[in-house]
Write a protein that holds these residues in place. Structure first.
Motif, PDB file in Angstrom:
ATOM      1  N   LEU A   7      40.136 -33.472  67.754  1.00 13.28           N
ATOM      2  CA  LEU A   7      39.095 -33.008  68.688  1.00 13.28           C
ATOM      3  C   LEU A   7      37.799 -32.738  67.943  1.00 13.28           C
ATOM      4  CD1 LEU A   7      40.867 -30.630  71.191  1.00 13.28           C
ATOM      5  CD2 LEU A   7      40.477 -33.080  71.303  1.00 13.28           C
ATOM      6  N   GLY A  10      36.127 -35.945  67.272  1.00 17.94           N
ATOM      7  CA  GLY A  10      35.499 -36.411  68.510  1.00 17.94           C
ATOM      8  C   GLY A  10      34.200 -35.683  68.782  1.00 17.94           C
ATOM      9  N   ALA A  11      34.222 -34.355  68.599  1.00 20.53           N
ATOM     10  CA  ALA A  11      33.027 -33.562  68.887  1.00 20.53           C
ATOM     11  C   ALA A  11      31.889 -33.929  67.944  1.00 20.53           C
ATOM     12  CB  ALA A  11      33.347 -32.074  68.773  1.00 20.53           C
ATOM     13  N   PHE A  14      30.533 -37.282  68.940  1.00 25.93           N
ATOM     14  CA  PHE A  14      29.739 -37.155  70.170  1.00 25.93           C
ATOM     15  C   PHE A  14      28.377 -36.544  69.858  1.00 25.93           C
ATOM     16  CE2 PHE A  14      28.425 -35.291  74.193  1.00 25.93           C
ATOM     17  CZ  PHE A  14      28.740 -36.295  75.084  1.00 25.93           C
TER      18      PHE A  14
END
Lengths: 101, 494
Positions: A7, A10-11, A14
């Motif tokens: 995660l 991913g963050a 992003f």
């Protein structure tokens, strides 16, 4: 391995993508940044699919759909960029300035 | 779950997705036919698209009010909510294609638009009926990607290319935000199916409320960009100005209706049950959208940009019923809010497409999009001037027009929910809106035409489009009860 590192990746992806899309001056880099944002979501989906309380394949299928859609999106993006480049002879964000306010 | 893929027969698929199959199949067919037609015959391809849309709408109307059915292990649902949105989308697309056929300006649209519009419409219809995150997202992207191409369709025009580029970049960022938000929803809910997520969240969602808030935030931002809610609306006037006028009308009506359907579906099914406060967030978004959208139109001189800002303001009105009802548990309030949104969408569709149709003709005749192009239109074409007056008065919300009745219904929803301040802001912003619509009216009726006095000749197709829109606007304003009865009889989510 745990869920959190994925995660976090991913963050970060992003965030980098969003920053690039909003600040970069070259339109091709902007398109690449948008792709990074989409791939951040894919990493999330695949990670959730593996580490969920009841692991299921839905997230991986979803990610496959997204890869195909992202390819279509970038193809259209480059085509529009090409037609813009032919008219304005530039791929700089600062030249996208015919219409304001 | 028992009947997985193997048992899905074609008749099942046809019963669930009949209208979508006609539209998307028609699009592929037209794409092929258009390729092999000689240049002189290419103009039949938009009429083929009209045929596909009429067939699809017929299938849809026949099934309206039928029992709710779900297919393909609940990735797709046929309920009245989806059907009414699909009906709005199909009628609007039909009017837009007729407008594009009528718009034979010097720089006419390449005929590729006939199937690109159908693909986008297919995506919009899939959004209205999808109850699976994958289905919803694929539908949204089908709509968006086809719209990017449509905006940039004038290949020789710098404005069109620039509008397309802006729409592409902002739209893809919005899509990425929505997708990132939905990925967290999948993580918490453990399924891509909206119903299943709802069930899974019933137990112990409070453990993950942080992640769910994150997901709500990203989805709200993404949807806000797509329907141009105010902090995220800055792309709207530029893209609307750059796009060919029929495409602008398409973006203003179909694209907004479809993304609104996405918003309502996801929020009513998932987020609405969890967050009491989300109604307040949407209420504030709706209020600033109404205020900023209407004030932004005041200094504009370009009529297309005025209409673009006006469409931003209209989104505020469309969000208002939902904001007022918010996290209600009373089914009746929810249904009333949904039927007021649907009614206003019908009204919005007729008056917006009508206004863009008149604008397209006037701008073509004067080769200018400025408000001065409308000067003395009453002398040059009494028909167009009269019809434009109907559309503008309806957009401003004067009695006897659809816009008035739609706003009145929205006001009633806010009033019943006890949110009087929302109703007050609705009417205050309508008063601001009247000021800039009045500028166009004054130019048409009181000013002398600048330059030549030559009459504006409108083609028969244009007259049909404008007359249909005016008929819809007036009929819904004078006798709204038939549509009201239909909407009140619907079961929405079944």
């Amino acid at each position: 391995m745990a869920l959190q590192p994925f995660l976090a990746l991913g963050a970060i992806l992003f965030g980098i993508g969003l920053y690039g899309a909003l600040t970069k001056r070259n339109l091709i880099i902007v398109l690449i940044s948008v792709e990074m944002m989409l791939n951040a979501a894919n990493i999330n989906l695949v990670a959730f699919s593996h580490f969920a309380v009841t692991p299921n394949v839905d997230g991986q299928v979803y990610a496959l759909f997204n890869i195909a859609i992202a390819a279509a999106e970038v193809a259209v993006g480059l085509a529009i960029l090409l037609s813009f480049f032919r008219i304005r002879n530039s791929s700089d964000v600062r030249d996208v300035n015919l219409m304001k306010w | 779950m028992a009947n997985a893929l193997g048992f899905l027969t074609f008749s099942d698929v046809w019963r669930s997705m009949g209208p979508e199959i006609i539209v998307i199949g028609g699009a592929f067919l037209i794409m092929l036919v258009e390729l092999f037609l000689p240049a002189s015959l290419k103009r039949v391809s938009p009429w083929l698209a009209v045929l596909a849309l009429v067939a699809s709408a017929t299938v849809l109307v026949v099934r309206l009010g039928a029992a709710v059915t779900t297919y393909s292990t609940s990735a797709y649902i046929v309920d009245d909510f989806g059907s009414i949105f699909k009906l709005i989308i199909l009628i609007a697309t039909l009017l837009v294609i007729l407008l594009a056929i009528a718009d034979r300006s010097a720089e006419s649209l390449p005929y590729e638009y006939s199937y690109l519009v159908l693909f986008a419409t297919g995506g919009a219809m899939v959004i209205s009926s999808g109850v699976d995150l994958v289905t919803l997202y694929v539908g949204l992207e089908l709509l968006s990607i086809a719209s990017y191409i449509l905006v940039a369709l004038y290949r020789k025009s710098a404005r069109s290319a620039e509008g397309g580029l802006k729409y592409l970049i902002i739209g893809s960022i919005a899509s990425a935000c929505i997708l990132y938000g939905l990925s967290f929803l999948y993580g918490v809910g453990g399924s891509t199916n909206l119903g299943q997520i709802g069930v899974n969240l019933q137990s112990g969602w409070t453990n993950y409320s942080g992640i769910l808030y994150l997901s709500l935030g990203f989805v709200l931002v993404g949807i806000g960009i797509k329907v141009s809610v105010v902090p995220f609306h800055l792309w709207t006037p530029d893209v609307y100005e750059g796009a060919p006028t029929p495409v602008t009308a398409y973006l203003a009506v179909v694209s907004k209706a479809a993304v609104l359907a996405f918003f309502l579906r996801v929020f009513v099914w998932i987020y609405g049950q969890k967050f009491g406060q989300w109604g307040d967030i949407v209420a504030w978004l709706s209020v600033i959208t109404m205020i900023v959208g209407n004030i932004g139109a005041l200094p504009q001189r370009n009529v297309k940009r005025i209409l673009a800002y006006s469409s931003v303001g209209q989104v505020g009105y469309l969000l208002l019923p939902f904001a007022a009802v918010g996290s209600t548990t009373l089914l009746n309030d929810m249904w009333q809010a949904l039927s007021s949104i649907a009614f206003y969408l019908f009204a919005y569709m007729f008056m917006t497409i009508g206004a863009f149709a008149v604008f397209a003709k006037v701008a073509e005749a004067r080769a200018s999009e400025d408000i001065d192009a409308f000067a003395g239109l009453y002398r040059r074409s009494p028909f167009l001037a009269g019809m434009m007056a109907v559309f503008l008065l309806s957009l401003a919300g004067l009695p006897l027009t659809a816009g008035f009745f739609g706003k009145f219904m929205i006001f009633l929803v806010a009033f019943n929910a006890g949110q009087y301040w929302l109703g007050v802001i609705l009417f205050a912003t309508s008063a601001i809106a009247f000021y800039y619509y009045f500028g166009i009216l004054r130019a048409m009726f009181t000013r002398e035409p600048a330059g030549d006095q030559e009459r504006v000749r409108s083609s028969p197709t244009l007259v049909v489009v404008v007359a249909l829109c005016a008929l819809g606007t007036l009929a819904l304003g004078i006798a709204p009860s038939p549509l009201m009865d239909v909407l009140n009889g619907l079961h929405w989510f079944g």
